[in-house]
Design a protein around this motif. Structure first.
Motif, PDB file in Angstrom:
ATOM      1  N   ILE A  92       0.875  -1.173   0.000  1.00 26.55           N
ATOM      2  CA  ILE A  92       0.000   0.000   0.000  1.00 26.55           C
ATOM      3  C   ILE A  92       0.909   1.220   0.000  1.00 26.55           C
ATOM      4  CG2 ILE A  92      -1.780   1.283   1.211  1.00 26.55           C
ATOM      5  CD1 ILE A  92      -2.666  -1.360   2.468  1.00 26.55           C
ATOM      6  N   GLY A 118      -4.095   5.311   1.550  1.00 22.43           N
ATOM      7  CA  GLY A 118      -3.200   4.546   0.706  1.00 22.43           C
ATOM      8  C   GLY A 118      -3.850   4.078  -0.578  1.00 22.43           C
ATOM      9  N   LEU A 120      -3.346   0.724  -3.246  1.00 27.11           N
ATOM     10  CA  LEU A 120      -2.722  -0.591  -3.277  1.00 27.11           C
ATOM     11  C   LEU A 120      -2.095  -0.871  -4.645  1.00 27.11           C
ATOM     12  CD1 LEU A 120      -2.196  -3.400  -2.018  1.00 27.11           C
ATOM     13  CD2 LEU A 120      -4.483  -4.067  -2.830  1.00 27.11           C
TER      14      LEU A 120
END
Length: 125
Positions: A92, A118, A120
């Motif tokens: 992430i 975040g 991914l």
């Protein structure tokens, strides 16, 4: 004020991705920007940063020569161009307005920092 990280996804080894970090309600170019990543079961790693008032940049050895950090003042956005990605890049990825130490990297311990959620990145072999 907030940061929005985007651009993550699934990619095969050797491919490329560009992550974006868009700022809202403040001028991102006034601040240094750092990119961090955290893989499952591993500690967060500061991988790149760019200073506020000059184009000085830092790259961790793990990404040097493959990733490029940049910013677009007009779009109020910072970017992380990821080239030749490898399975070990799976994590992430986060952006944040943190100090940029050109020797040691982004300074995660910054009480005034703004962090984005975040995004991914998954790299398959």
């Amino acid at each position: 004020v907030q940061l929005q990280a985007s651009g993550g996804g699934s990619v095969q080894a050797g491919g490329s991705l560009r992550l974006s970090c868009a700022a809202s309600e403040f001028t991102l170019s006034h601040y240094p920007v750092g990119w961090f990543r955290q893989a499952p079961g591993r500690e967060r790693e500061g991988i790149s940063c760019i200073s506020a008032d000059s184009p000085n940049t830092y790259y961790a050895d793990s990404v040097k020569g493959r990733f490029i950090i940049s910013r677009d003042k007009i779009k109020n956005t910072a970017y992380l161009q990821m080239n030749n990605v490898q399975p070990e890049d799976t994590a992430i990825y986060y952006c944040a307005t943190v100090g940029c130490n050109l020797k040691y990297g982004p300074e995660a311990v910054d009480p005034h920092s703004v962090w984005g959620h975040g995004t991914l990145v998954t790299v398959s072999s």
